[in-house]
Design a protein around this motif. Structure first.
Motif, PDB file in Angstrom:
ATOM      1  N   PRO A 452       0.822  -1.578   0.177  1.00 38.60           N
ATOM      2  CA  PRO A 452      -0.047   0.125  -0.116  1.00 38.60           C
ATOM      3  C   PRO A 452       0.930   1.314   0.081  1.00 38.60           C
ATOM      4  O   PRO A 452       2.038   1.137   0.268  1.00 38.60           O
ATOM      5  CB  PRO A 452      -0.738  -0.132   1.208  1.00 38.60           C
ATOM      6  CG  PRO A 452      -0.019  -0.922   2.096  1.00 38.60           C
ATOM      7  CD  PRO A 452       0.725  -1.939   1.472  1.00 38.60           C
ATOM      8  N   ALA A 453       0.361   2.202  -0.584  1.00 39.68           N
ATOM      9  CA  ALA A 453       0.939   3.625  -0.591  1.00 39.68           C
ATOM     10  C   ALA A 453      -0.195   4.577  -0.695  1.00 39.68           C
ATOM     11  O   ALA A 453      -1.063   4.577  -1.464  1.00 39.68           O
ATOM     12  CB  ALA A 453       1.969   3.506  -1.812  1.00 39.68           C
ATOM     13  N   PRO A 454       0.053   5.689  -0.053  1.00 41.44           N
ATOM     14  CA  PRO A 454      -0.784   6.974  -0.242  1.00 41.44           C
ATOM     15  C   PRO A 454      -0.832   7.748  -1.630  1.00 41.44           C
ATOM     16  O   PRO A 454       0.591   7.677  -2.055  1.00 41.44           O
ATOM     17  CB  PRO A 454      -0.568   7.785   0.965  1.00 41.44           C
ATOM     18  CG  PRO A 454       0.870   7.467   1.052  1.00 41.44           C
ATOM     19  CD  PRO A 454       1.081   6.136   0.624  1.00 41.44           C
ATOM     20  N   LEU A 455      -1.719   7.894  -1.960  1.00 38.99           N
ATOM     21  CA  LEU A 455      -1.556   8.832  -3.390  1.00 38.99           C
ATOM     22  C   LEU A 455      -1.279  10.084  -3.195  1.00 38.99           C
ATOM     23  O   LEU A 455      -1.693  10.713  -2.224  1.00 38.99           O
ATOM     24  CB  LEU A 455      -2.792   8.613  -4.142  1.00 38.99           C
ATOM     25  CG  LEU A 455      -3.328   7.317  -4.625  1.00 38.99           C
ATOM     26  CD1 LEU A 455      -4.813   7.487  -5.181  1.00 38.99           C
ATOM     27  CD2 LEU A 455      -2.464   7.274  -5.655  1.00 38.99           C
ATOM     28  N   ALA A 456      -0.431  10.735  -3.828  1.00 31.07           N
ATOM     29  CA  ALA A 456       0.062  12.214  -3.710  1.00 31.07           C
ATOM     30  C   ALA A 456      -1.126  13.126  -4.295  1.00 31.07           C
ATOM     31  O   ALA A 456      -1.040  14.379  -4.051  1.00 31.07           O
ATOM     32  CB  ALA A 456       1.140  12.414  -4.800  1.00 31.07           C
ATOM     33  N   GLU A 457      -2.269  12.692  -5.038  1.00 30.35           N
ATOM     34  CA  GLU A 457      -3.200  13.387  -5.746  1.00 30.35           C
ATOM     35  C   GLU A 457      -4.201  12.455  -5.941  1.00 30.35           C
ATOM     36  O   GLU A 457      -4.178  11.168  -6.174  1.00 30.35           O
ATOM     37  CB  GLU A 457      -2.951  13.970  -6.874  1.00 30.35           C
ATOM     38  CG  GLU A 457      -2.188  13.155  -7.812  1.00 30.35           C
ATOM     39  CD  GLU A 457      -1.728  14.090  -8.992  1.00 30.35           C
ATOM     40  OE1 GLU A 457      -2.047  14.272 -10.061  1.00 30.35           O
ATOM     41  OE2 GLU A 457      -0.805  14.804  -8.693  1.00 30.35           O
ATOM     42  N   ASP A 476       7.209   9.405   0.469  1.00 34.00           N
ATOM     43  CA  ASP A 476       6.232   8.507   0.877  1.00 34.00           C
ATOM     44  C   ASP A 476       5.258   8.504   0.273  1.00 34.00           C
ATOM     45  O   ASP A 476       4.202   7.709   0.431  1.00 34.00           O
ATOM     46  CB  ASP A 476       6.035   8.365   2.209  1.00 34.00           C
ATOM     47  CG  ASP A 476       5.220   9.690   2.875  1.00 34.00           C
ATOM     48  OD1 ASP A 476       5.439  10.928   2.085  1.00 34.00           O
ATOM     49  OD2 ASP A 476       4.776   9.641   3.838  1.00 34.00           O
ATOM     50  N   MET A 477       5.086   9.077  -0.978  1.00 33.97           N
ATOM     51  CA  MET A 477       3.837   9.158  -1.870  1.00 33.97           C
ATOM     52  C   MET A 477       4.025   8.596  -3.271  1.00 33.97           C
ATOM     53  O   MET A 477       5.119   8.346  -3.840  1.00 33.97           O
ATOM     54  CB  MET A 477       3.385  10.691  -1.894  1.00 33.97           C
ATOM     55  CG  MET A 477       3.346  11.513  -0.621  1.00 33.97           C
ATOM     56  SD  MET A 477       1.892  10.887   0.435  1.00 33.97           S
ATOM     57  CE  MET A 477       0.559  11.893  -0.404  1.00 33.97           C
ATOM     58  N   ALA A 478       2.937   8.008  -3.638  1.00 31.37           N
ATOM     59  CA  ALA A 478       2.689   7.509  -5.085  1.00 31.37           C
ATOM     60  C   ALA A 478       2.292   8.554  -6.058  1.00 31.37           C
ATOM     61  O   ALA A 478       1.057   8.924  -5.518  1.00 31.37           O
ATOM     62  CB  ALA A 478       1.728   6.229  -5.086  1.00 31.37           C
ATOM     63  N   VAL A 479       2.874   8.942  -7.055  1.00 26.79           N
ATOM     64  CA  VAL A 479       2.575  10.268  -7.754  1.00 26.79           C
ATOM     65  C   VAL A 479       1.949   9.599  -8.901  1.00 26.79           C
ATOM     66  O   VAL A 479       2.601   8.941  -9.862  1.00 26.79           O
ATOM     67  CB  VAL A 479       3.818  11.089  -7.914  1.00 26.79           C
ATOM     68  CG1 VAL A 479       3.216  12.204  -8.803  1.00 26.79           C
ATOM     69  CG2 VAL A 479       4.120  11.562  -6.821  1.00 26.79           C
ATOM     70  N   PRO A 480       0.604   9.703  -9.519  1.00 30.92           N
ATOM     71  CA  PRO A 480       0.314   9.391 -10.593  1.00 30.92           C
ATOM     72  C   PRO A 480       0.787  10.000 -11.641  1.00 30.92           C
ATOM     73  O   PRO A 480       1.214  11.087 -11.738  1.00 30.92           O
ATOM     74  CB  PRO A 480      -1.349   9.707 -10.519  1.00 30.92           C
ATOM     75  CG  PRO A 480      -1.393   9.892  -9.008  1.00 30.92           C
ATOM     76  CD  PRO A 480      -0.358  10.494  -8.503  1.00 30.92           C
ATOM     77  N   LEU A 481       1.196   9.226 -12.837  1.00 35.33           N
ATOM     78  CA  LEU A 481       1.990   9.819 -13.982  1.00 35.33           C
ATOM     79  C   LEU A 481       0.738  10.089 -15.135  1.00 35.33           C
ATOM     80  O   LEU A 481      -0.246   9.568 -15.381  1.00 35.33           O
ATOM     81  CB  LEU A 481       2.800   8.683 -14.466  1.00 35.33           C
ATOM     82  CG  LEU A 481       3.966   8.477 -13.447  1.00 35.33           C
ATOM     83  CD1 LEU A 481       4.854   7.506 -14.066  1.00 35.33           C
ATOM     84  CD2 LEU A 481       4.827   9.741 -13.015  1.00 35.33           C
ATOM     85  N   ARG A 482       1.246  11.018 -15.917  1.00 35.82           N
ATOM     86  CA  ARG A 482       0.008  11.942 -16.696  1.00 35.82           C
ATOM     87  C   ARG A 482      -0.231  10.992 -17.984  1.00 35.82           C
ATOM     88  O   ARG A 482      -1.385  10.984 -18.277  1.00 35.82           O
ATOM     89  CB  ARG A 482       0.529  13.110 -17.134  1.00 35.82           C
ATOM     90  CG  ARG A 482       0.000  13.847 -18.095  1.00 35.82           C
ATOM     91  CD  ARG A 482       0.531  15.271 -18.247  1.00 35.82           C
ATOM     92  NE  ARG A 482       0.209  15.562 -19.583  1.00 35.82           N
ATOM     93  CZ  ARG A 482       0.930  16.851 -20.168  1.00 35.82           C
ATOM     94  NH1 ARG A 482       1.975  17.231 -19.659  1.00 35.82           N
ATOM     95  NH2 ARG A 482       0.576  17.388 -21.240  1.00 35.82           N
ATOM     96  N   PHE A 483       0.892  10.199 -18.514  1.00 32.97           N
ATOM     97  CA  PHE A 483       0.657   9.523 -19.679  1.00 32.97           C
ATOM     98  C   PHE A 483       0.136   8.043 -19.460  1.00 32.97           C
ATOM     99  O   PHE A 483       0.958   7.151 -19.368  1.00 32.97           O
ATOM    100  CB  PHE A 483       1.939   9.517 -20.442  1.00 32.97           C
ATOM    101  CG  PHE A 483       2.258  11.029 -20.909  1.00 32.97           C
ATOM    102  CD1 PHE A 483       1.607  11.586 -22.204  1.00 32.97           C
ATOM    103  CD2 PHE A 483       3.161  11.766 -20.073  1.00 32.97           C
ATOM    104  CE1 PHE A 483       1.815  12.919 -22.704  1.00 32.97           C
ATOM    105  CE2 PHE A 483       3.346  12.904 -20.619  1.00 32.97           C
ATOM    106  CZ  PHE A 483       2.765  13.585 -21.814  1.00 32.97           C
ATOM    107  N   ASN A 484      -1.039   8.002 -19.437  1.00 29.92           N
ATOM    108  CA  ASN A 484      -1.673   6.763 -19.048  1.00 29.92           C
ATOM    109  C   ASN A 484      -2.671   6.167 -19.705  1.00 29.92           C
ATOM    110  O   ASN A 484      -3.408   5.253 -19.466  1.00 29.92           O
ATOM    111  CB  ASN A 484      -2.090   6.506 -17.462  1.00 29.92           C
ATOM    112  CG  ASN A 484      -3.205   7.839 -17.178  1.00 29.92           C
ATOM    113  OD1 ASN A 484      -4.105   7.709 -17.989  1.00 29.92           O
ATOM    114  ND2 ASN A 484      -3.003   8.832 -16.127  1.00 29.92           N
ATOM    115  N   GLY A 485      -2.790   6.565 -21.120  1.00 31.11           N
ATOM    116  CA  GLY A 485      -3.637   6.061 -21.744  1.00 31.11           C
ATOM    117  C   GLY A 485      -3.384   4.680 -22.409  1.00 31.11           C
ATOM    118  O   GLY A 485      -2.000   4.162 -22.088  1.00 31.11           O
ATOM    119  N   PRO A 486      -4.346   3.862 -22.861  1.00 25.31           N
ATOM    120  CA  PRO A 486      -3.968   2.459 -23.038  1.00 25.31           C
ATOM    121  C   PRO A 486      -2.932   2.098 -24.056  1.00 25.31           C
ATOM    122  O   PRO A 486      -2.341   1.360 -24.413  1.00 25.31           O
ATOM    123  CB  PRO A 486      -5.190   1.909 -23.714  1.00 25.31           C
ATOM    124  CG  PRO A 486      -6.376   2.877 -22.913  1.00 25.31           C
ATOM    125  CD  PRO A 486      -5.617   4.092 -23.095  1.00 25.31           C
TER     126      PRO A 486
END
Length: 594
Positions: A452-457, A476-486
């Protein structure tokens, strides 16, 4: 004919099914004995028990003097000492009388009668034949002696089965008396890349795009512990796809593309012709929901013992000769797959280079009967194409072991087929959802501990399905990355893992599971004398409060601005892409904040 509707398998259930699918095959696989020089990166097939006490005899932990009783101690004469004292590698020395001392080297066998070792820097030899200990360092009984069996006794279990063989494991095995190790035979995997539109070199042109999956999927499977027997490009022809799957001698066949229900999607029809058993037919996950897992006909007896694991490691992989034939008498699978095609409405992701199922790159031998793949609708030949030749029914192979021979059904171990969607990130989703648990079982590796990891946003979710979103760890945060399209690989290329976003999304600070990428997971090592699924604290904080930089290079989380929106520091990404994706992403008319 309209195919019957079916509900996709929930994402957690799909992973569990994949992990159980090959339990029988794994249990009946004989271990491969490998010399220590060739065991690195393998998995122990049996517990490692000590073959000797460690240390095997009392040894000196320091350079100095072996002592007997209280001091001062009488030193041997030059004639008695012979100039060197007791050295490592020598046999047992003569007993040491009480009140005497003798020079001893680190690792040397302590003589009978010795009660302690005095370090060189703590003793004084005034030249009068007597040794005195420094008043600041009084001698304690047993000091600086490594007693026999201090680390382990003969027969003690040192490591459990399923342990990854690292350099440290090799050292421990050697110290414990091993010359070779029993290792799990690596499953042989063949990759079939389906698609007429794929290029293996140069720039995209005239509707054709570069292969992204051919160069990626094989190495990814190797990182999961598989032995790659080859990567083949196949044309979009039903008979070619059928022949390639039916004739493969691999334990696991991995296809890219063609898993939906379009006119050029040949994976489901092939499975029906083979009488395969569909274990997972569509998964409630985005991207990648048209993925599937099937059980194929078992291996023929002539195949047993012919793989590279049974020969010298690293030797070419032989194919098993014999006529190939579809499995008879087993029920045909029910639904051919998700009702929607892999492609959605046209959008930037569908036009992105590499967004279709790639073929293999590099030279390879041609093999008869190896084409097929599905696409977002009927395709017409492109006249006047002066670029690299498109795949023919013969298929293009990139294989270290040459052509795979035919195999006949038997009562031996079953084979499996993992069908990946054709979009690159959707294929990654399939690798982590179905291929990783399947290969984990076949390779004898323990299941990873939840991370588990806390989301940065905040991350927007799908209304019904799980989302897998590339993330990078920052503090200590998981940063979602922007280029995540299929169809995108830019995000996953710099990611540390994939965050599991539940239906409906997750708020900033919410703890979510993060799936390790195989190269990140292997860097953290494995537990040894504790639960193998425990203690990832060096890589990820158990409660989300520790610094993640301890588990990765110092610059790992630095400056990913090329992948993140400019206002990343503001706490919410704004970069969005339009909908229209191969696996029918329908989170909203926009792609969402992550």
């Amino acid at each position: 004919m309209t195919e019957p509707h079916h509900s996709p398998t929930p994402w957690p259930d799909a992973r569990a099914i994949a992990a159980r699918a090959a339990v029988k095959e794994a249990a009946h696989t004989a271990p491969v004995m490998r010399p220590l020089s060739e065991a690195l990166g393998q998995v122990l097939a049996a517990p490692l028990a000590a073959l000797t006490d460690l240390p095997p005899f009392d040894t000196s932990a320091m350079d100095g003097w072996a002592l007997s009783g209280p001091g001062p101690w009488r030193l041997p004469t030059a004639e008695e000492d012979q100039g060197h004292g007791i050295l490592a590698g020598h046999g047992e020395a003569a007993p040491l009388p009480d009140g005497h001392a003798v020079r001893i080297a680190t690792g040397a066998r302590v003589p009978p009668g010795a009660t302690a070792v005095l370090r060189s820097e703590y003793g004084t030899d005034a030249g009068d034949g007597w040794l005195h200990a420094s008043p600041a360092h009084p001698v304690v009984l047993g000091q600086d002696i490594r007693t026999r069996g201090q680390e382990c006794r003969s027969g003690d279990q040192l490591l459990p089965a399923g342990t990854l063989v690292t350099p440290a494991v090799l050292g421990l095995a050697a110290a414990a008396g091993y010359d070779e190790l029993p290792t799990v035979r690596r499953p042989r995997v063949e990759v079939l890349v389906l698609g007429d539109e794929l290029l293996t070199e140069g720039l995209p042109y005239d509707g054709r795009i570069r292969d992204a999956l051919g160069p990626m999927v094989g190495p990814w499977l190797r990182a999961l512990g598989a032995e790659l027997s080859g990567t083949r490009r196949l044309a979009d022809e039903a008979d070619a796809v059928y022949a390639a799957v039916a004739e493969s001698s691999a334990d696991v066949v991995v296809t890219t593309g063609g898993t939906a229900a379009g006119p050029l999607d040949h994976v489901h029809p092939t499975l029906r012709r083979l009488g395969a058993e569909l274990l997972v037919d569509g998964v409630a996950v985005r991207p990648g929901h048209p993925m599937l897992l099937a059980r194929l006909a078992p291996v023929g007896p002539e195949r047993e013992g012919s793989g590279p694991e049974d020969a010298a490691p690293g030797s070419p992989e032989p194919g098993g000769p014999g006529p190939g034939s579809p499995r008879r008498g087993s029920p045909a699978p029910g639904s051919p797959g998700p009702g929607s095609r892999e492609s959605g409405s046209p959008g930037p992701e569908d036009a992105a280079p590499g967004s279709r199922e790639p073929g293999s790159s590099g030279p390879g031998s041609r093999e008869p009967g190896s084409p097929g793949r599905g696409s977002p609708g009927p395709r017409k030949p492109e006249p006047g194409n002066s670029g690299p030749a498109r795949p023919e029914s013969s298929g293009h192979t990139e294989s270290p072991g040459g052509a795979e021979g035919r195999r006949s059904p038997s009562s031996g171990p079953a084979r499996h087929l993992v069908g990946l969607p054709g979009n690159p990130l959707a294929a990654v989703s399939g690798l982590l959802t179905l291929a990783e648990p399947l290969l984990r079982t076949l390779t004898g590796r323990p299941a990873p501990a939840p991370g588990p990891a806390p989301l940065a946003e905040a991350v927007q979710g799908h209304p019904r399905d799980t989302r897998l979103v590339p993330v990078a760890f920052r503090q200590d945060m998981a940063v979602p990355l922007r280029f995540n399209g299929p169809a995108m690989l830019r995000g996953i290329a710099v990611a540390d893992g994939l965050a599991v976003i539940p239906p409906g999304g997750a708020k900033r600070g919410a703890e979510v599971e993060v799936l390790d990428l195989p190269w990140a997971a292997s860097a953290t090592g494995q537990a040894t004398d504790k639960d193998p699924a425990a203690d990832r604290s060096a890589h990820r904080p158990a409660g989300g409060a520790a610094d993640r930089s301890a588990g990765r290079p110092a610059d790992r989380s630095a400056d990913r601005s090329a992948d993140r929106p400019a206002d990343r520091q503001g706490g919410r990404a704004t970069g969005r892409q339009t909908a229209g994706r191969e696996d029918d992403e329908d989170i909203s008319p926009q792609e969402g904040p992550a």
